[in-house]
Design a protein around this motif. Sequence first.
Motif, PDB file in Angstrom:
ATOM      1  N   GLY A  84     111.441  24.406  24.104  1.00 23.86           N
ATOM      2  CA  GLY A  84     110.208  24.931  23.535  1.00 23.86           C
ATOM      3  C   GLY A  84     109.100  25.174  24.532  1.00 23.86           C
ATOM      4  O   GLY A  84     108.006  25.594  24.141  1.00 23.86           O
ATOM      5  N   LEU A  85     109.342  24.939  25.809  1.00 23.84           N
ATOM      6  CA  LEU A  85     108.285  25.106  26.806  1.00 23.84           C
ATOM      7  C   LEU A  85     107.948  26.576  27.038  1.00 23.84           C
ATOM      8  O   LEU A  85     106.779  26.930  27.216  1.00 23.84           O
ATOM      9  CB  LEU A  85     108.680  24.429  28.116  1.00 23.84           C
ATOM     10  CG  LEU A  85     108.922  22.926  28.005  1.00 23.84           C
ATOM     11  CD1 LEU A  85     109.476  22.381  29.306  1.00 23.84           C
ATOM     12  CD2 LEU A  85     107.660  22.198  27.610  1.00 23.84           C
ATOM     13  N   GLY A  86     108.950  27.445  27.025  1.00 19.34           N
ATOM     14  CA  GLY A  86     108.695  28.879  27.162  1.00 19.34           C
ATOM     15  C   GLY A  86     107.896  29.410  25.986  1.00 19.34           C
ATOM     16  O   GLY A  86     106.962  30.196  26.161  1.00 19.34           O
ATOM     17  N   THR A  87     108.241  28.948  24.791  1.00 18.80           N
ATOM     18  CA  THR A  87     107.491  29.344  23.591  1.00 18.80           C
ATOM     19  C   THR A  87     106.041  28.896  23.703  1.00 18.80           C
ATOM     20  O   THR A  87     105.111  29.652  23.390  1.00 18.80           O
ATOM     21  CB  THR A  87     108.150  28.746  22.337  1.00 18.80           C
ATOM     22  OG1 THR A  87     109.492  29.237  22.246  1.00 18.80           O
ATOM     23  CG2 THR A  87     107.385  29.114  21.076  1.00 18.80           C
ATOM     24  N   ALA A  88     105.824  27.666  24.166  1.00 15.85           N
ATOM     25  CA  ALA A  88     104.461  27.153  24.335  1.00 15.85           C
ATOM     26  C   ALA A  88     103.699  27.966  25.373  1.00 15.85           C
ATOM     27  O   ALA A  88     102.516  28.285  25.183  1.00 15.85           O
ATOM     28  CB  ALA A  88     104.502  25.680  24.733  1.00 15.85           C
ATOM     29  N   ALA A  89     104.360  28.337  26.464  1.00 17.51           N
ATOM     30  CA  ALA A  89     103.704  29.129  27.503  1.00 17.51           C
ATOM     31  C   ALA A  89     103.332  30.513  26.987  1.00 17.51           C
ATOM     32  O   ALA A  89     102.254  31.035  27.291  1.00 17.51           O
ATOM     33  CB  ALA A  89     104.603  29.237  28.732  1.00 17.51           C
ATOM     34  N   LEU A  90     104.211  31.121  26.181  1.00 19.33           N
ATOM     35  CA  LEU A  90     103.888  32.421  25.589  1.00 19.33           C
ATOM     36  C   LEU A  90     102.704  32.299  24.637  1.00 19.33           C
ATOM     37  O   LEU A  90     101.845  33.188  24.586  1.00 19.33           O
ATOM     38  CB  LEU A  90     105.106  32.994  24.876  1.00 19.33           C
ATOM     39  CG  LEU A  90     106.247  33.444  25.780  1.00 19.33           C
ATOM     40  CD1 LEU A  90     107.483  33.804  24.951  1.00 19.33           C
ATOM     41  CD2 LEU A  90     105.828  34.617  26.653  1.00 19.33           C
ATOM     42  N   GLY A  91     102.648  31.213  23.887  1.00 19.96           N
ATOM     43  CA  GLY A  91     101.494  30.968  23.015  1.00 19.96           C
ATOM     44  C   GLY A  91     100.210  30.836  23.814  1.00 19.96           C
ATOM     45  O   GLY A  91      99.156  31.336  23.417  1.00 19.96           O
ATOM     46  N   TYR A  92     100.288  30.156  24.939  1.00 16.14           N
ATOM     47  CA  TYR A  92      99.136  30.004  25.820  1.00 16.14           C
ATOM     48  C   TYR A  92      98.686  31.374  26.336  1.00 16.14           C
ATOM     49  O   TYR A  92      97.488  31.678  26.345  1.00 16.14           O
ATOM     50  CB  TYR A  92      99.494  29.078  26.982  1.00 16.14           C
ATOM     51  CG  TYR A  92      98.339  28.807  27.915  1.00 16.14           C
ATOM     52  CD1 TYR A  92      97.482  27.744  27.686  1.00 16.14           C
ATOM     53  CD2 TYR A  92      98.112  29.616  29.025  1.00 16.14           C
ATOM     54  CE1 TYR A  92      96.422  27.495  28.544  1.00 16.14           C
ATOM     55  CE2 TYR A  92      97.059  29.376  29.880  1.00 16.14           C
ATOM     56  CZ  TYR A  92      96.209  28.305  29.637  1.00 16.14           C
ATOM     57  OH  TYR A  92      95.157  28.064  30.486  1.00 16.14           O
ATOM     58  N   ALA A  93      99.640  32.195  26.764  1.00 18.52           N
ATOM     59  CA  ALA A  93      99.314  33.535  27.261  1.00 18.52           C
ATOM     60  C   ALA A  93      98.649  34.370  26.173  1.00 18.52           C
ATOM     61  O   ALA A  93      97.677  35.087  26.429  1.00 18.52           O
ATOM     62  CB  ALA A  93     100.578  34.228  27.776  1.00 18.52           C
ATOM     63  N   GLU A  94      99.164  34.265  24.953  1.00 15.70           N
ATOM     64  CA  GLU A  94      98.568  35.004  23.837  1.00 15.70           C
ATOM     65  C   GLU A  94      97.134  34.552  23.584  1.00 15.70           C
ATOM     66  O   GLU A  94      96.229  35.378  23.422  1.00 15.70           O
ATOM     67  CB  GLU A  94      99.398  34.811  22.572  1.00 15.70           C
ATOM     68  CG  GLU A  94      98.808  35.519  21.371  1.00 15.70           C
ATOM     69  CD  GLU A  94      99.622  35.326  20.105  1.00 15.70           C
ATOM     70  OE1 GLU A  94      98.998  35.308  19.035  1.00 15.70           O
ATOM     71  OE2 GLU A  94     100.857  35.198  20.191  1.00 15.70           O
ATOM     72  N   GLN A  95      96.917  33.257  23.561  1.00 17.00           N
ATOM     73  CA  GLN A  95      95.571  32.721  23.342  1.00 17.00           C
ATOM     74  C   GLN A  95      94.626  33.170  24.465  1.00 17.00           C
ATOM     75  O   GLN A  95      93.487  33.556  24.201  1.00 17.00           O
ATOM     76  CB  GLN A  95      95.623  31.200  23.266  1.00 17.00           C
ATOM     77  CG  GLN A  95      94.281  30.547  23.069  1.00 17.00           C
ATOM     78  CD  GLN A  95      94.383  29.024  23.125  1.00 17.00           C
ATOM     79  OE1 GLN A  95      95.349  28.457  23.637  1.00 17.00           O
ATOM     80  NE2 GLN A  95      93.383  28.356  22.591  1.00 17.00           N
ATOM     81  N   HIS A  96      95.104  33.136  25.678  1.00 18.28           N
ATOM     82  CA  HIS A  96      94.311  33.549  26.836  1.00 18.28           C
ATOM     83  C   HIS A  96      93.918  35.029  26.714  1.00 18.28           C
ATOM     84  O   HIS A  96      92.768  35.393  26.950  1.00 18.28           O
ATOM     85  CB  HIS A  96      95.128  33.297  28.105  1.00 18.28           C
ATOM     86  CG  HIS A  96      94.363  33.416  29.370  1.00 18.28           C
ATOM     87  ND1 HIS A  96      93.449  32.480  29.778  1.00 18.28           N
ATOM     88  CD2 HIS A  96      94.382  34.379  30.333  1.00 18.28           C
ATOM     89  CE1 HIS A  96      92.929  32.849  30.932  1.00 18.28           C
ATOM     90  NE2 HIS A  96      93.488  33.999  31.290  1.00 18.28           N
ATOM     91  N   ALA A  97      94.876  35.861  26.350  1.00 17.77           N
ATOM     92  CA  ALA A  97      94.605  37.290  26.178  1.00 17.77           C
ATOM     93  C   ALA A  97      93.619  37.527  25.042  1.00 17.77           C
ATOM     94  O   ALA A  97      92.674  38.317  25.183  1.00 17.77           O
ATOM     95  CB  ALA A  97      95.913  38.037  25.918  1.00 17.77           C
ATOM     96  N   ARG A  98      93.828  36.847  23.934  1.00 19.58           N
ATOM     97  CA  ARG A  98      92.942  37.006  22.779  1.00 19.58           C
ATOM     98  C   ARG A  98      91.498  36.650  23.149  1.00 19.58           C
ATOM     99  O   ARG A  98      90.557  37.350  22.781  1.00 19.58           O
ATOM    100  CB  ARG A  98      93.432  36.143  21.620  1.00 19.58           C
ATOM    101  CG  ARG A  98      92.638  36.377  20.337  1.00 19.58           C
ATOM    102  CD  ARG A  98      93.161  35.562  19.165  1.00 19.58           C
ATOM    103  NE  ARG A  98      94.380  36.174  18.665  1.00 19.58           N
ATOM    104  CZ  ARG A  98      95.551  35.550  18.542  1.00 19.58           C
ATOM    105  NH1 ARG A  98      95.681  34.289  18.891  1.00 19.58           N
ATOM    106  NH2 ARG A  98      96.598  36.180  18.073  1.00 19.58           N
ATOM    107  N   GLN A  99      91.324  35.559  23.904  1.00 20.33           N
ATOM    108  CA  GLN A  99      89.974  35.155  24.323  1.00 20.33           C
ATOM    109  C   GLN A  99      89.320  36.194  25.221  1.00 20.33           C
ATOM    110  O   GLN A  99      88.098  36.318  25.252  1.00 20.33           O
ATOM    111  CB  GLN A  99      90.015  33.801  25.029  1.00 20.33           C
ATOM    112  CG  GLN A  99      90.291  32.649  24.086  1.00 20.33           C
ATOM    113  CD  GLN A  99      90.485  31.328  24.815  1.00 20.33           C
ATOM    114  OE1 GLN A  99      90.687  31.283  26.026  1.00 20.33           O
ATOM    115  NE2 GLN A  99      90.444  30.244  24.061  1.00 20.33           N
ATOM    116  N   ALA A 100      90.128  36.965  25.939  1.00 16.99           N
ATOM    117  CA  ALA A 100      89.617  38.022  26.808  1.00 16.99           C
ATOM    118  C   ALA A 100      89.439  39.340  26.061  1.00 16.99           C
ATOM    119  O   ALA A 100      89.033  40.338  26.653  1.00 16.99           O
ATOM    120  CB  ALA A 100      90.560  38.216  27.996  1.00 16.99           C
TER     121      ALA A 100
END
Length: 141
Positions: A84-100
């Motif tokens: 599940g670490l790749g899934t978590a990293a993709l979630g982090y990337a999505e959150q980061h993009a959304r904040q930008a």
Amino acid sequence: MTPVIRPTNDKAFAETLIRHNMAAYHQQLGWHWDTALFDQQWRELESYKLFVNATPVGVLCLQQEHSAYHIRELQIAPSWQRQGLGTAALGYAEQHARQAGIHRLRLRVFSINPAMALYERMGFRVLTTEGGVQAMERRIV
């Protein structure tokens, strides 16, 4: 499993992990590692290290370009894959993009890489295929 994800400047860790994880694909496709290119690109990326219980287990590298955030690297150490670490990293990337204020994630992946299944499950769709590499995108709503 949810990793701790922190900004990093640890280029040596990232390069070692990427080279190890990608070696079989590079060999199969006849590609060769270019250290000078990696050094140049590293300076342009927002890089993050993934930790589980203070153990470094992965790296995530992002780059904002116009209307998309590009996932330039998502590498998980082999002994930590499929947890599940790749899934978590993709979630982090999505959150980061959304904040930008960015509404697209993009990445490139070798067509022979089993990670394709993860990306498709996470909503990424193939845009193009060229030279054994697929460009994929996911819209963020």
